[in-house]
Scaffold this active site. Structure first.
Site, PDB file in Angstrom:
ATOM      1  N   ARG A 175      -3.463  -1.478  -5.535  1.00 21.90           N
ATOM      2  CA  ARG A 175      -2.146  -1.924  -5.078  1.00 21.90           C
ATOM      3  C   ARG A 175      -2.124  -3.444  -4.955  1.00 21.90           C
ATOM      4  O   ARG A 175      -1.141  -4.087  -5.324  1.00 21.90           O
ATOM      5  CB  ARG A 175      -1.791  -1.270  -3.741  1.00 21.90           C
ATOM      6  CG  ARG A 175      -1.549   0.228  -3.839  1.00 21.90           C
ATOM      7  CD  ARG A 175      -1.130   0.816  -2.509  1.00 21.90           C
ATOM      8  NE  ARG A 175       0.206   0.380  -2.118  1.00 21.90           N
ATOM      9  CZ  ARG A 175       0.736   0.588  -0.918  1.00 21.90           C
ATOM     10  NH1 ARG A 175       0.022   1.217   0.025  1.00 21.90           N
ATOM     11  NH2 ARG A 175       1.962   0.170  -0.642  1.00 21.90           N
ATOM     12  N   CYS A 236      -0.900  -5.041   5.403  1.00 24.26           N
ATOM     13  CA  CYS A 236      -1.172  -3.828   4.617  1.00 24.26           C
ATOM     14  C   CYS A 236       0.143  -3.407   3.978  1.00 24.26           C
ATOM     15  O   CYS A 236       0.914  -4.245   3.528  1.00 24.26           O
ATOM     16  CB  CYS A 236      -1.768  -2.742   5.501  1.00 24.26           C
ATOM     17  SG  CYS A 236      -0.703  -2.283   6.903  1.00 24.26           S
TER      18      CYS A 236
END
Length: 281
Positions: A175, A236
């Protein structure tokens, strides 16, 4: 006070003269409500707290899990029996992300005696701990939140820290690199952020690596507790696994701020820059 404790340590404290308040924060990203699992069996005396509804505000421009309003959070904690002068232990199903979110919120709002059960409920049962399906009705606590106990970043602060300090991206490496993005508008990372997946802070059993190993890991990423070290921040996807990384840094002796809006807030604004690939740039 250490930020985590083992199942055996918790057993001793629960049998002692000053037992902690227990919060069960089991949660699955995109998964089913965990209250039925709590009702089927929890550490005796633990109160269930719902992450999506009680440890986050409504999703929107601030991200998928924006911080709850402090007074609303305080009301949830008081209903759960949390008081300012009493210790609190938080646990989840074992991954540690949800428990760390509750730990971070309590610390950020001024509670000084909160710890996470290392390895969660799985570690408790593996150590022979009992579970109960009995309903829990705690006495009302007196906790009143006072925000500011831990560092908090907004989007601009995170961007500045990526340039001037160390900004760690706690998501999976793919990611960060922008190879996949299963949830948010676009893949990639904040320019200047360093890839530091949360999953590498724990062993196969879900428990934190020893403090010395965590210190070495974070030092290799530029985050140290040495005098003169650069300021450290973490983000995050939506401020949940990032709280776990802040907790890991605490175990390592490194203070870090959390960008609570995280990638879900950053990537929602098409005017904010996005970097891809394995390097911080």
């Amino acid at each position: 006070m250490t930020a985590i404790l083992s199942a055996s340590e918790l057993m001793s404290e629960l049998a002692g003269p000053r037992p902690p308040v227990l919060l069960d924060v089991r949660w699955q990203l995109g998964g089913p409500d965990q209250r039925p699992a709590y009702e089927a069996g929890h550490i005796p005396g633990a109160v269930y707290v719902d992450l999506d509804r009680e440890l986050a505000g409504p999703a929107g421009s601030g991200g998928r899990h924006p911080l709850p309003e402090p007074e609303a959070f305080g009301a949830v904690m008081r209903r759960a029996g949390v008081s300012a002068g009493a210790p609190v232990v938080v646990y989840d199903g074992g991954l540690g992300w949800a428990a760390a979110r509750a730990w971070w919120l309590l610390r950020w709002t001024g509670h000084a005696e909160v710890r996470v059960l290392d390895g969660g409920l799985a570690a408790w049962t593996a150590a022979g701990g009992a579970v109960s399906a009995a309903a829990v009705s705690p006495a009302e606590g007196d906790f009143k939140p006072t925000p500011g106990g831990l560092g908090l970043l907004d989007a601009d602060g995170a961007a500045a820290l990526a340039r001037e300090g160390v900004l760690l991206d706690a998501r999976a490496g793919e990611r960060y690199r922008g190879e996949v993005e299963p949830i948010d508008r676009v893949g990639g990372h904040i320019p200047g952020a360093v890839s530091a997946p949360t999953t590498e802070n724990v062993g196969a059993d879900g428990r934190f690596l020893p403090g010395a190993e965590l210190r070495a890991r974070f030092a290799g990423l530029g985050a140290t507790a040495e005098d003169g070290g650069r300021p450290v921040g973490v983000y995050c996807g939506s401020g949940v696994s990032g709280a776990h990384e802040v907790l890991a840094l605490e175990v390592a002796g490194v203070a870090a701020a959390l960008y609570a809006g995280s990638w879900s807030e950053w990537s929602a604004d098409p005017d904010r820059p996005v970097a891809t690939g394995p390097l911080p740039r």
